[in-house]
Design a protein around this motif. Structure first.
Motif, PDB file in Angstrom:
ATOM      1  N   ASP A  51       0.829  -1.209   0.000  1.00 25.37           N
ATOM      2  CA  ASP A  51       0.000   0.000   0.000  1.00 25.37           C
ATOM      3  C   ASP A  51       0.865   1.261   0.000  1.00 25.37           C
ATOM      4  N   ARG A  54       2.438   1.746  -3.404  1.00 25.34           N
ATOM      5  CA  ARG A  54       1.433   2.235  -4.355  1.00 25.34           C
ATOM      6  C   ARG A  54       1.095   3.695  -4.076  1.00 25.34           C
ATOM      7  N   LEU A  58       1.382   6.809  -6.743  1.00 23.39           N
ATOM      8  CA  LEU A  58       0.270   7.712  -7.060  1.00 23.39           C
ATOM      9  C   LEU A  58       0.670   9.175  -6.873  1.00 23.39           C
ATOM     10  N   PHE A  88       2.528   1.084 -10.562  1.00 26.93           N
ATOM     11  CA  PHE A  88       1.066   1.052 -10.457  1.00 26.93           C
ATOM     12  C   PHE A  88       0.498  -0.238 -11.047  1.00 26.93           C
ATOM     13  N   GLY A 341      -2.437   4.550  -0.870  1.00 26.45           N
ATOM     14  CA  GLY A 341      -2.434   3.341  -1.675  1.00 26.45           C
ATOM     15  C   GLY A 341      -3.711   2.543  -1.559  1.00 26.45           C
ATOM     16  N   SER A 344      -6.566   3.976  -3.997  1.00 25.58           N
ATOM     17  CA  SER A 344      -5.814   4.353  -5.194  1.00 25.58           C
ATOM     18  C   SER A 344      -6.690   4.983  -6.271  1.00 25.58           C
TER      19      SER A 344
END
Length: 405
Positions: A51, A54, A58, A88, A341, A344
């Motif tokens: 998480d 990610r 982002l 991603f 994350g 997302s």
């Protein structure tokens, strides 16, 4: 009297023995229940590394999609061959296996297929929302200040006659092309699942063969009415990264969330990422002497060129095999990244819209330092606020579901 007393004594002893037996049994049950709860708690402890990684990807995408933003000099695309898009998609495959791959066995095919269809529907709605906001905003902004033509394809800038092509994914505007890739890969997940369940290594081999074919012949692609070369992210190539992510989730689940740790492999990954940094770093942009040993051309992103693939896989392996990364993800800052994350889609959607406004502001009013700082701080604060709102909503929904159960 004697007989009665003896009977009473026997009865008392029997009751006491039974009570002791019941107490012993109860203690054993409590001990077993406690042990089961502790084991279940350990088994379901969430690994926040994925998480958090990610979330980093982002936020980097938010920064990267404003070309005038000086902060993007420090993002992944300037520190190696790969960028946030590769992370991603890789983590999308990883998360898809955790959410849907295990769901087929736990909840059955019908329930899981419905969940996948609903997720694809949410992705499509987010894509549509971003498209409508972008078109309306740019066409309105043009009435007050000039807008460069590259902000919106001319076919969309001059009218809505071709809008239906965008709605059926026959035309993908710039900066709005990664969610359609995700939709295609997620829609193909049931097939990927069946192949992996049959033989994981065969599935990887077939996926790799298709990726290699696309790199040999880049002309094999989905059609894009706005671009004769096809989709910017060729799904036939990028599916390999998605499958690698799903396979990584399977392997990590066998080692408490960690990928197997090999010192020699970590050393190789570190050496490759060092090479990638030296080759991809924008030396001229920083007014530094160029130190690239080979001066390689930029690896093709559309077909997920091998150098880009190796780059993102090295990053993922080092993170997912590192106890240090696990501890970082548990810190307050790591938890804030992990929160991004976990939400997302919402972060990406709002971030893409904020990117458009940031680009328009920079183009209209310049990119002075004060404006740079204001836009970056405001944008990142808004994105974090979005995650807090959706996390609270998720917690309320879970509380209601537990109460109903």
């Amino acid at each position: 009297m004697t007989v009665t007393s003896s009977s009473a004594t026997q009865t008392f002893e029997t009751d006491r023995s039974g009570s002791q037996t019941d107490a012993t049994a109860g203690a054993r049950i409590r001990t077993a229940t406690q042990a089961t709860s502790e084991t279940a708690g350990k088994a379901h402890t969430r690994d926040h590394r994925v998480d958090a990684l990610r979330g980093i990807a982002l936020l980097m995408m938010f920064v990267d999609h404003m070309p005038q933003n000086l902060l993007n000099r420090f993002t992944l695309r300037n520190l190696g061959f790969a960028d946030a898009a590769e992370i991603f998609v890789l983590l999308a495959g990883y998360a898809s296996w955790l959410a849907y791959g295990r769901g087929f066995a736990k909840n059955g095919a019908n329930v899981t297929l419905i969940r996948i269809a609903k997720r694809c529907g949410r992705l499509y709605l987010a894509q549509t929302l971003m498209l409508i906001v972008c078109v309306v905003t740019i066409r309105t902004w043009r009435n007050y200040s000039p807008v460069p033509v590259d902000f919106l394809e001319p076919e969309l800038a001059h009218g809505f006659d071709s809008f239906w092509r965008v709605m059926v994914l026959d035309a993908l505007p710039s900066n709005l092309n990664i969610l359609p890739l995700y939709m295609v890969l997620l829609a193909a997940f049931p097939l990927i699942y069946l192949l992996i369940r049959a033989n994981r290594f065969l599935a990887l081999a077939l996926s790799m063969a298709l990726w290699a074919l696309i790199n040999i012949d880049p002309g094999i692609n989905f059609p894009n009415w706005l671009d004769p070369d096809g989709w910017y992210f060729d799904p036939l190539a990028w599916q390999f990264l998605f499958v690698l992510g799903a396979s990584g989730a399977i392997e990590a689940s066998r080692h408490n969330g960690d990928l197997p740790s090999f010192t020699w492999l970590k050393a190789l990954c570190g050496l490759y990422l060092t090479f990638s940094l030296i080759e991809a770093f924008p030396w001229a942009q920083w007014d530094l002497p160029t130190l690239t040993p080979f001066a390689l051309p930029s690896p093709d992103k559309s077909t997920l060129a091998p150098l880009r693939l190796l780059d993102v896989m090295a990053i993922f392996y080092l993170v997912q095999s590192s106890t240090l990364a696990r501890r970082f993800a548990e810190t307050r800052f790591g938890q804030a990244l992990a929160l991004c994350g976990r939400h997302s889609l919402e972060v990406f959607t709002v971030g893409t819209i904020l990117d458009l406004f940031g680009r328009l502001i920079f183009t209209t009013f310049g990119d002075a330092w004060l404006l740079q700082i204001t836009i970056n701080i405001a944008g990142l604060a808004i994105l974090y606020g979005v995650t807090v709102v959706y996390e609270r909503k998720r917690n309320r929904d879970r509380a209601r579901a537990r109460a109903a159960a």
